[in-house]
Design a protein around this motif. Sequence first.
Motif, PDB file in Angstrom:
ATOM      1  N   PHE A 294      15.094   6.222  -0.305  1.00 51.29           N
ATOM      2  CA  PHE A 294      14.845   7.315  -1.059  1.00 51.29           C
ATOM      3  C   PHE A 294      13.702   8.047  -0.329  1.00 51.29           C
ATOM      4  CE2 PHE A 294      12.183   9.325  -4.226  1.00 51.29           C
ATOM      5  CZ  PHE A 294      13.109  10.055  -5.111  1.00 51.29           C
ATOM      6  N   ASP A 295      12.668   7.252   0.109  1.00 48.80           N
ATOM      7  CA  ASP A 295      11.717   7.934   0.801  1.00 48.80           C
ATOM      8  C   ASP A 295      12.114   8.924   2.025  1.00 48.80           C
ATOM      9  OD1 ASP A 295       9.977   6.958  -1.027  1.00 48.80           O
ATOM     10  OD2 ASP A 295       9.220   5.327   0.332  1.00 48.80           O
ATOM     11  N   LEU A 296      13.181   8.292   2.812  1.00 51.53           N
ATOM     12  CA  LEU A 296      13.773   8.764   3.902  1.00 51.53           C
ATOM     13  C   LEU A 296      14.440  10.076   3.602  1.00 51.53           C
ATOM     14  CD1 LEU A 296      13.885   8.351   7.098  1.00 51.53           C
ATOM     15  CD2 LEU A 296      16.099   7.161   6.606  1.00 51.53           C
TER      16      LEU A 296
ATOM     17  N   ARG B 119       0.888  -1.254  -0.020  1.00 49.35           N
ATOM     18  CA  ARG B 119      -0.085  -0.034   0.149  1.00 49.35           C
ATOM     19  C   ARG B 119       0.769   1.265  -0.092  1.00 49.35           C
ATOM     20  NH1 ARG B 119      -3.022  -1.795   3.842  1.00 49.35           N
ATOM     21  NH2 ARG B 119      -1.967  -0.419   5.706  1.00 49.35           N
ATOM     22  N   ARG B 120       1.966   1.155   1.022  1.00 44.69           N
ATOM     23  CA  ARG B 120       2.769   2.575   0.893  1.00 44.69           C
ATOM     24  C   ARG B 120       3.516   2.723  -0.305  1.00 44.69           C
ATOM     25  NH1 ARG B 120       3.783   7.075   3.549  1.00 44.69           N
ATOM     26  NH2 ARG B 120       5.945   7.645   3.433  1.00 44.69           N
ATOM     27  N   ALA B 121       4.125   1.325  -1.010  1.00 46.64           N
ATOM     28  CA  ALA B 121       4.569   1.693  -2.444  1.00 46.64           C
ATOM     29  C   ALA B 121       3.516   2.053  -3.472  1.00 46.64           C
ATOM     30  CB  ALA B 121       5.335   0.220  -2.926  1.00 46.64           C
ATOM     31  N   GLY B 122       2.473   1.523  -3.339  1.00 48.30           N
ATOM     32  CA  GLY B 122       1.481   1.799  -4.506  1.00 48.30           C
ATOM     33  C   GLY B 122       0.965   3.390  -4.292  1.00 48.30           C
ATOM     34  N   ALA B 123       0.964   3.666  -3.093  1.00 46.99           N
ATOM     35  CA  ALA B 123       0.597   5.139  -2.983  1.00 46.99           C
ATOM     36  C   ALA B 123       1.575   6.054  -3.397  1.00 46.99           C
ATOM     37  CB  ALA B 123       0.267   5.320  -1.388  1.00 46.99           C
ATOM     38  N   SER B 124       2.986   5.635  -3.119  1.00 47.47           N
ATOM     39  CA  SER B 124       3.788   6.566  -3.620  1.00 47.47           C
ATOM     40  C   SER B 124       3.788   6.562  -5.041  1.00 47.47           C
ATOM     41  CB  SER B 124       5.169   5.997  -3.077  1.00 47.47           C
ATOM     42  OG  SER B 124       6.531   6.810  -3.514  1.00 47.47           O
TER      43      SER B 124
ATOM     44  N   LEU C 299       9.032   9.145  12.081  1.00 49.56           N
ATOM     45  CA  LEU C 299       9.671   8.809  10.899  1.00 49.56           C
ATOM     46  C   LEU C 299       9.121   7.482  10.430  1.00 49.56           C
ATOM     47  CD1 LEU C 299      13.451   9.709  11.338  1.00 49.56           C
ATOM     48  CD2 LEU C 299      11.700  10.743   9.891  1.00 49.56           C
ATOM     49  N   MET C 300       8.883   6.551  11.305  1.00 54.08           N
ATOM     50  CA  MET C 300       8.135   5.318  11.059  1.00 54.08           C
ATOM     51  C   MET C 300       6.662   5.428  10.534  1.00 54.08           C
ATOM     52  SD  MET C 300       8.004   1.660  13.282  1.00 54.08           S
ATOM     53  CE  MET C 300       9.744   1.406  12.576  1.00 54.08           C
ATOM     54  N   GLN C 301       6.029   6.456  11.287  1.00 54.54           N
ATOM     55  CA  GLN C 301       4.623   6.888  10.751  1.00 54.54           C
ATOM     56  C   GLN C 301       4.692   7.538   9.402  1.00 54.54           C
ATOM     57  OE1 GLN C 301       3.127   9.165  13.939  1.00 54.54           O
ATOM     58  NE2 GLN C 301       3.011   7.237  15.367  1.00 54.54           N
ATOM     59  N   GLN C 302       5.760   8.332   9.351  1.00 52.87           N
ATOM     60  CA  GLN C 302       5.477   9.435   7.914  1.00 52.87           C
ATOM     61  C   GLN C 302       6.135   8.464   6.773  1.00 52.87           C
ATOM     62  OE1 GLN C 302       3.887  12.542   7.736  1.00 52.87           O
ATOM     63  NE2 GLN C 302       3.395  12.021   9.793  1.00 52.87           N
ATOM     64  N   VAL C 303       7.319   7.909   6.981  1.00 52.99           N
ATOM     65  CA  VAL C 303       8.003   7.355   5.915  1.00 52.99           C
ATOM     66  C   VAL C 303       7.672   5.839   5.599  1.00 52.99           C
ATOM     67  CG1 VAL C 303      10.415   6.861   5.005  1.00 52.99           C
ATOM     68  CG2 VAL C 303      10.065   8.913   6.271  1.00 52.99           C
ATOM     69  N   TRP C 304       7.501   5.255   6.763  1.00 52.02           N
ATOM     70  CA  TRP C 304       7.103   3.595   6.434  1.00 52.02           C
ATOM     71  C   TRP C 304       5.647   3.573   6.372  1.00 52.02           C
ATOM     72  CZ3 TRP C 304      11.652   5.008   8.093  1.00 52.02           C
ATOM     73  CH2 TRP C 304      12.870   3.919   7.698  1.00 52.02           C
ATOM     74  N   GLY C 305       4.889   4.537   6.864  1.00 51.75           N
ATOM     75  CA  GLY C 305       3.400   4.699   7.074  1.00 51.75           C
ATOM     76  C   GLY C 305       2.976   3.547   7.862  1.00 51.75           C
ATOM     77  N   TRP C 306       3.636   3.216   9.204  1.00 51.41           N
ATOM     78  CA  TRP C 306       3.253   2.299  10.009  1.00 51.41           C
ATOM     79  C   TRP C 306       3.101   3.030  11.260  1.00 51.41           C
ATOM     80  CZ3 TRP C 306       8.376  -1.402   9.179  1.00 51.41           C
ATOM     81  CH2 TRP C 306       8.281  -1.734   7.826  1.00 51.41           C
TER      82      TRP C 306
END
Length: 241
Positions: A162-164, A117-122, A181-188
Motif C-alpha cells: 500500500f505504501d509503495l 516507527r514507520r508504521a506508527g508514523a503512517s 524507494l527504500m528510503q522514502q517508502v521503508w524509511g531505511w
Amino acid sequence: MKRVLVVDDDPTVSEVVAGYLDRAGFAVDVAADGPTAVAQAASRQPDLVVLDLMLPGMDGLEVCRRIRTAGPLPVIMLTARGEEEDRILGLEVGADDYVTKPFSPRELVLRVESVLRRAGASTALRSEAAEPWLRSGPLALDPTARRATRDGCELALTIREFDLLEFFIRHPGQATSREQLMQQVWGWEFGDLSTVTVHVRRLREKIEDDPAHPRLISTVWGVGYRFDPPRSQEAGVGRGQ
C-alpha cells in the motif's frame, strides 16, 4: 507499550531476543511452534511479530500467511540461511523485513523499532485529518482508511505494498531508484534492495493487466522504476470512489 511476539523453536534464541526487546521497553510474548504462534497472534494482538522461517507444526511462511489474513501486521522474518530464495519467500508472503541467522540481537531490536516507527508514523499522519482519495486511471486509493481499489474492486495489499502504491501515485512519471524507494517508502537508509524488487513485482501482480509486460510500473534500466498513469489520466484527488 508495544507488544512483540517472538516465534522461534530454539529456546536460547527466544530467550536472548525476548531479553533484548524487554530491555528496549517492549512487552514480549514467545511461541515455539507454528500453531501456537497463530493462536497467540489472534489472542494477544501483537504490534509486530519476529518470526522464524523453520518451525515445527507449521513453517514460518504459512504462519505469516495466516496471521496476515486477519489484517496488516508487521512481520520480521528470521532465516537460518542467507540464500536469496529464503529471503524472497519471506517477502513474498508479506514479511516487512528479514534478519539472517546468526544475527546481532541489538540489530534486530533496531529493525523492530524501525518497522514500528514507520508504521506508527503512517498511522499518526492518517489520523490527523481525512485525506481525499487519490486516483490514477483504474486505481483509487484512500490514504485515510488505507484502502485501494482497481476498477472498483478492493485490492488486498500488504502494509508495504500500500505504501509503495501510494508513493507511485503521488509521484507519477518520476524515475525513482530502489535506494530512494527504500528510503522514502521503508524509511531505511540501508538494507537489501531485493526487498524493493520483490514488493514491486508483487504490486504489479495486483494492479497490472499483464504483470509480465507492465504498463503502470515501468522498469527504468540502470535507474529503478517509474509509475506511468494511463494517457490522458493523471493522478489526482477526488471524493469517495
